[in-house]
Scaffold this active site. Structure first.
Site, PDB file in Angstrom:
ATOM      1  N   TYR B 133       8.403  46.716 -62.476  1.00  8.97           N
ATOM      2  CA  TYR B 133       7.833  46.869 -63.818  1.00  8.97           C
ATOM      3  C   TYR B 133       8.950  47.084 -64.819  1.00  8.97           C
ATOM      4  O   TYR B 133       9.986  47.689 -64.497  1.00  8.97           O
ATOM      5  CB  TYR B 133       6.898  48.078 -63.872  1.00  8.97           C
ATOM      6  CG  TYR B 133       5.541  47.849 -63.255  1.00  8.97           C
ATOM      7  CD1 TYR B 133       4.464  47.416 -64.032  1.00  8.97           C
ATOM      8  CD2 TYR B 133       5.335  48.072 -61.903  1.00  8.97           C
ATOM      9  CE1 TYR B 133       3.219  47.212 -63.462  1.00  8.97           C
ATOM     10  CE2 TYR B 133       4.094  47.869 -61.324  1.00  8.97           C
ATOM     11  CZ  TYR B 133       3.038  47.439 -62.110  1.00  8.97           C
ATOM     12  OH  TYR B 133       1.804  47.236 -61.538  1.00  8.97           O
ATOM     13  N   TYR B 172       5.135  46.275 -54.586  1.00  4.08           N
ATOM     14  CA  TYR B 172       6.233  47.196 -54.875  1.00  4.08           C
ATOM     15  C   TYR B 172       6.043  48.540 -54.176  1.00  4.08           C
ATOM     16  O   TYR B 172       4.917  48.928 -53.855  1.00  4.08           O
ATOM     17  CB  TYR B 172       6.439  47.370 -56.382  1.00  4.08           C
ATOM     18  CG  TYR B 172       5.360  48.138 -57.100  1.00  4.08           C
ATOM     19  CD1 TYR B 172       4.307  47.487 -57.704  1.00  4.08           C
ATOM     20  CD2 TYR B 172       5.410  49.539 -57.172  1.00  4.08           C
ATOM     21  CE1 TYR B 172       3.317  48.191 -58.363  1.00  4.08           C
ATOM     22  CE2 TYR B 172       4.421  50.241 -57.836  1.00  4.08           C
ATOM     23  CZ  TYR B 172       3.385  49.564 -58.418  1.00  4.08           C
ATOM     24  OH  TYR B 172       2.408  50.261 -59.068  1.00  4.08           O
ATOM     25  N   ARG B 182       2.421  49.078 -52.586  1.00  7.75           N
ATOM     26  CA  ARG B 182       1.175  48.624 -53.213  1.00  7.75           C
ATOM     27  C   ARG B 182       1.008  47.120 -53.006  1.00  7.75           C
ATOM     28  O   ARG B 182       1.955  46.361 -53.192  1.00  7.75           O
ATOM     29  CB  ARG B 182       1.198  48.852 -54.737  1.00  7.75           C
ATOM     30  CG  ARG B 182       1.294  50.260 -55.249  1.00  7.75           C
ATOM     31  CD  ARG B 182       0.000  51.062 -55.275  1.00  7.75           C
ATOM     32  NE  ARG B 182      -1.274  50.409 -55.106  1.00  7.75           N
ATOM     33  CZ  ARG B 182      -2.071  49.958 -56.073  1.00  7.75           C
ATOM     34  NH1 ARG B 182      -1.718  50.079 -57.327  1.00  7.75           N
ATOM     35  NH2 ARG B 182      -3.233  49.406 -55.805  1.00  7.75           N
ATOM     36  N   HIS B 185      -0.768  43.221 -57.575  1.00  3.85           N
ATOM     37  CA  HIS B 185      -1.968  43.366 -58.408  1.00  3.85           C
ATOM     38  C   HIS B 185      -1.608  43.191 -59.872  1.00  3.85           C
ATOM     39  O   HIS B 185      -0.446  43.310 -60.261  1.00  3.85           O
ATOM     40  CB  HIS B 185      -2.608  44.736 -58.192  1.00  3.85           C
ATOM     41  CG  HIS B 185      -1.699  45.871 -58.557  1.00  3.85           C
ATOM     42  ND1 HIS B 185      -0.781  46.399 -57.673  1.00  3.85           N
ATOM     43  CD2 HIS B 185      -1.527  46.556 -59.708  1.00  3.85           C
ATOM     44  CE1 HIS B 185      -0.095  47.350 -58.267  1.00  3.85           C
ATOM     45  NE2 HIS B 185      -0.527  47.473 -59.515  1.00  3.85           N
ATOM     46  N   HIS B 187      -2.969  44.808 -63.549  1.00  3.37           N
ATOM     47  CA  HIS B 187      -3.827  45.801 -64.208  1.00  3.37           C
ATOM     48  C   HIS B 187      -4.610  45.123 -65.330  1.00  3.37           C
ATOM     49  O   HIS B 187      -4.022  44.391 -66.139  1.00  3.37           O
ATOM     50  CB  HIS B 187      -2.987  46.916 -64.825  1.00  3.37           C
ATOM     51  CG  HIS B 187      -2.255  47.737 -63.819  1.00  3.37           C
ATOM     52  ND1 HIS B 187      -2.779  48.888 -63.286  1.00  3.37           N
ATOM     53  CD2 HIS B 187      -1.037  47.577 -63.241  1.00  3.37           C
ATOM     54  CE1 HIS B 187      -1.909  49.419 -62.427  1.00  3.37           C
ATOM     55  NE2 HIS B 187      -0.843  48.632 -62.377  1.00  3.37           N
TER      56      HIS B 187
END
Lengths: 203, 267
Positions: B133, B172, B182, B185, B187
């Site tokens: 991110y 990640y 995780r 995905h 969000h």
């Protein structure tokens, strides 16, 4: 995985996670009314966890009527023009778990949703106190939570409001903001713990 | 790997085997209650201890059931004053092309009756193709892509439709427990016609081997409900020599009551 019933099943929620900070907050997000506007009221407080520790990675949204109880229909929250009241605000908590908005105290909404000052006289609606609707998101909070903030300035309606009067005193205090000495409005949200905020499920 | 202390409730202790056991036990408890006649859980459990940071961040009292008030049956209005059409393309934000699998993510926003929800705001954010991110809090040693920020917005069209052009995010690591990962995905943040329908969620990709291991995905204890967060690969959304395509519809919660906007001031 097809659903046999005619209505589709709802999409489940998930946590907002820790990384929303570069996506959800926007410039002017907390300022429904510019802070220098003479009508502006500062609404602020902290979001706490079950240990009473402030939560530095929560984000709150508020949605409300204007001072006359009119529900805003105008777009423009994401690019505020400094004049239009859109009724929507978004504030992330800072490193100390503190949030703040600049807004106005909403007026009572008549049963039709039209401005109360335009002459609605619905008895049921008139007993209801205006409030600010709140959605709470946070890392560690698995799905959104809804609550309300009832406000100083409409105390006479707090004793007739069907929802407020259904709560005991301690619970009522968790959804009622207080006026600070500087004229600002203070309201804390506790996700858990002895002062746990009353959260809502809608029927 | 190093253990980093962030918060009492998410110290990153415990193994994947312990977390998986806890998930299995909670899912088995749900299946047992289902057999005893409990209705399906459409939403995640807020109290789901395998996701460690939820332990101190879930309410312990039952929510208060209320009929929504007028303001809660309405929703903020958004439009093209709020969002430029360019914001649905996450691949043109910088001078160069981001690295990764280019893909279209497209679908419809529907209400609880299956009707399209028009002119509402969808926001999304995601990791880059390496699973990093842009957020300063993500410091794991995967490369930042100078050509990818990973945030987008759009307004749904007359058919409730939305479409984003982006790249497929990577999985990640996180510090819920030792060696926690995780599943990939995106969000999503979505508004409906009522504030009660407000939803923030995550869209996943089909066949991810990390699904059974992930406490956030599995906080949705109902398997059919979990499946509703998984997009479908859709060849009809792909473009030759250009992009793959995934389809994912978002269905908002229904409410018995609806707010009808007053037609003027003749009350």
């Amino acid at each position: 995985m097809s659903n046999p019933s005619t209505s589709p099943a709802p999409t489940p929620g998930q946590t907002v996670g820790p990384f929303f900070g570069y996506a959800l907050p926007f410039e002017g997000g907390p300022d429904l009314v510019p802070p220098h506007n003479p009508k502006a009221v500062r609404l602020h407080g902290y979001v706490f966890d079950g240990n009473g520790d402030p939560i530095p990675d929560a984000i709150l949204e508020i949605w409300q009527a204007d001072q006359d109880g009119r529900i805003p229909r105008e777009p423009g929250s994401l690019h505020r023009d400094g004049h239009t009241f859109t009724g929507f605000g978004r504030s992330e908590t800072d490193a100390a778990g503190h949030y703040q908005f600049s807004t106005v105290i909403p007026g009572p909404i008549s049963s039709t949703g039209a401005s109360s000052s335009s002459g609605g006289n619905d008895a049921g609606a008139d007993s209801k106190a205006p409030f600010i609707a709140v959605a709470v998101f946070s890392r560690g909070l698995i799905n959104k939570l809804h609550t309300r903030i009832y406000l100083p300035g409409h105390e006479e309606l707090h004793v007739t409001d069907p929802f407020l009067t259904s709560l005991d005193e301690e619970d009522r205090a968790t959804v009622t903001a207080t006026r600070g000495g500087d004229g600002s409005i203070r309201h804390d949200i506790h996700l858990q713990g002895p002062q746990e905020t009353v959260f809502l499920a809608f029927d | 790997m190093t253990t980093e202390t962030t918060n009492l409730s998410d110290r990153g202790e415990g193994s994947q085997a312990e977390i998986s056991d806890e998930i299995e036990t909670l899912h088995a408890g749900y299946q047992q209650r289902r057999q005893q006649g409990e209705p399906p859980a459409q939403q995640p459990s807020l109290d789901f201890p395998p996701y460690r940071s939820s332990i101190l961040r879930h309410p312990t009292k039952n929510p208060r059931h209320v009929d929504p008030e007028t303001i809660e049956l309405a929703s903020p209005a958004f439009g093209h004053t709020d969002v430029s059409v360019l914001e649905s393309n996450l691949t043109i934000v910088h001078n160069g092309e981001p690295l990764g699998e280019r893909m279209v993510v497209s679908g419809r926003l529907l209400d609880g009756e299956g009707r399209p929800v028009r002119n509402q705001l969808i926001e999304l954010w995601q990791a880059n193709s390496a699973g990093r991110y842009i957020h300063k809090r993500d410091q794991h040693p995967a490369p930042i892509d100078p050509n990818f920020t990973g945030a987008g917005r759009c307004i749904t069209d007359d058919d409730g439709g939305y479409s984003f052009l982006t790249i497929k995010p990577g999985a990640y690591p996180w510090k819920n427990h030792r060696n926690a990962w995780r599943p990939a995905h995106i969000h999503f943040s979505v508004f409906g016609t009522a504030f009660t329908q407000r939803i923030v969620t995550q869209m996943y990709f089909p066949g991810d081997p990390l699904f059974p291991l992930d406490p956030i995905y599995n906080s949705i204890v109902d398997p059919d409900a979990r499946e509703r967060l998984v997009a479908k690969f859709d060849h009809s959304l792909t473009s030759p020599e250009w992009a793959l395509g995934y389809r994912w519809d978002i269905v908002l919660t229904g409410s018995k009551a609806t707010w009808v906007e007053p037609e003027g001031d003749d009350e």
